[in-house]
Design a protein around this motif. Structure first.
Motif, PDB file in Angstrom:
ATOM      1  N   LEU A 167      31.625  68.955 -68.917  1.00 38.40           N
ATOM      2  CA  LEU A 167      30.611  68.918 -69.967  1.00 38.40           C
ATOM      3  C   LEU A 167      29.416  68.063 -69.543  1.00 38.40           C
ATOM      4  CD1 LEU A 167      30.704  70.475 -72.571  1.00 38.40           C
ATOM      5  CD2 LEU A 167      31.502  68.425 -73.745  1.00 38.40           C
ATOM      6  N   LEU A 218      37.203  70.324 -74.651  1.00 32.17           N
ATOM      7  CA  LEU A 218      36.083  70.017 -73.757  1.00 32.17           C
ATOM      8  C   LEU A 218      35.827  71.159 -72.781  1.00 32.17           C
ATOM      9  CD1 LEU A 218      36.837  66.257 -72.945  1.00 32.17           C
ATOM     10  CD2 LEU A 218      35.066  67.146 -74.466  1.00 32.17           C
ATOM     11  N   TYR A 263      28.111  67.020 -78.879  1.00 30.78           N
ATOM     12  CA  TYR A 263      28.655  68.364 -79.056  1.00 30.78           C
ATOM     13  C   TYR A 263      29.561  68.335 -80.283  1.00 30.78           C
ATOM     14  CZ  TYR A 263      27.109  69.146 -74.244  1.00 30.78           C
ATOM     15  OH  TYR A 263      26.350  69.248 -73.099  1.00 30.78           O
ATOM     16  N   HIS A 296      27.280  70.172 -67.353  1.00 29.02           N
ATOM     17  CA  HIS A 296      26.446  71.068 -68.170  1.00 29.02           C
ATOM     18  C   HIS A 296      25.223  70.332 -68.698  1.00 29.02           C
ATOM     19  CE1 HIS A 296      25.098  72.831 -72.003  1.00 29.02           C
ATOM     20  NE2 HIS A 296      25.240  73.967 -71.340  1.00 29.02           N
ATOM     21  N   PHE A 348      32.540  73.623 -72.555  1.00 28.19           N
ATOM     22  CA  PHE A 348      31.770  73.848 -71.322  1.00 28.19           C
ATOM     23  C   PHE A 348      31.552  75.341 -71.092  1.00 28.19           C
ATOM     24  CE2 PHE A 348      32.009  74.980 -66.801  1.00 28.19           C
ATOM     25  CZ  PHE A 348      30.816  74.424 -66.360  1.00 28.19           C
TER      26      PHE A 348
END
Length: 231
Positions: A140, A204, A158, A143, A208
């Protein structure tokens, strides 16, 4: 010969976690009361000391569960250092965008490794589950850094949760470790703590994948529109 690094592109910080507004007010209040000798670099170092405390607390819980109190205290120290370094730099108008971005996120990665390695070394969570959670968090993070490059947006939360909410969740998990103790669970070698951390790791990783698909589609549409507009 001195090489001047290029100025980084301006980033739009996207932070929509539940505690963001209250946390910003608290950080602003703290920044106004920091003595001159407290610098952003010292705060970054303080955050790393907090991460080492967390690692030591979890690892030492093999000796006695009371050591988990050190990990809980470490979360408070790590939050203070990690949240205050950039806030103080912005408050005092002494930002170093390239240096700050690089050092801050490098320390974040190392701190995350220390925290999850410590959890994996504790008697409550197996190391393989902790490492899957580490992989999910780092995916993540990748990203977020890629989005900063291609979109100019640094996403800091998030599902309405950010680093502060995650720390509170881990503190709650640590308190439950002290209350419930370690031992075999209902699923053989997998304890309830393994299932909790494994579920968080799965979320998680799925985030992603989902965010990659969304961002990829957004970029494809933008480039298609740009191509049509240039004809």
């Amino acid at each position: 010969m001195t090489i001047q690094p290029p100025s980084p592109p301006s980033l739009s910080r996207i932070q929509q976690n539940w505690l963001a507004a209250n946390e910003r007010r608290l950080l602003g209040w703290l920044c106004g009361r920091m003595p001159a000798w407290v610098t952003p670099d010292r705060l970054t170092a303080t955050g790393m000391v907090g991460a080492l405390m967390i690692f030591a607390g979890y690892a030492a819980s093999n000796v006695a569960p009371a050591w988990l109190l050190l990990a809980i205290a470490g979360y408070a120290v790590q939050w203070f250092g990690d949240s205050m370094d950039g806030s103080l730099a912005r408050y005092r108008r002494i930002e170093r965008p390239s240096y700050g971005y690089f050092i801050d996120h490098s320390c974040d990665g190392l701190a995350t490794l220390l925290i999850l390695a410590g959890i994996g070394l504790s008697p409550f969570v197996t190391m393989d589950v902790a490492l899957i959670a580490l992989a999910g968090y780092l995916l993540l993070s990748i990203h977020a850094f890629l989005s900063a490059r291609v979109l100019g947006e640094l996403k800091l939360s998030y599902l309405s949760a950010g680093p502060t909410e995650l720390r509170l969740l881990l503190i709650g998990l640590t308190v439950m470790m002290m209350v419930l103790g370690s031992g075999p669970g209902l699923f053989g070698r997998w304890s309830g703590f393994d299932l909790f951390v494994g579920t968080a790791a799965s979320i998680l990783i799925l985030l992603f994948i989902g965010q990659t698909l969304v961002t990829g589609r957004r970029l494809a549409l933008a480039e298609t529109a740009h191509r049509h507009a240039s004809k």
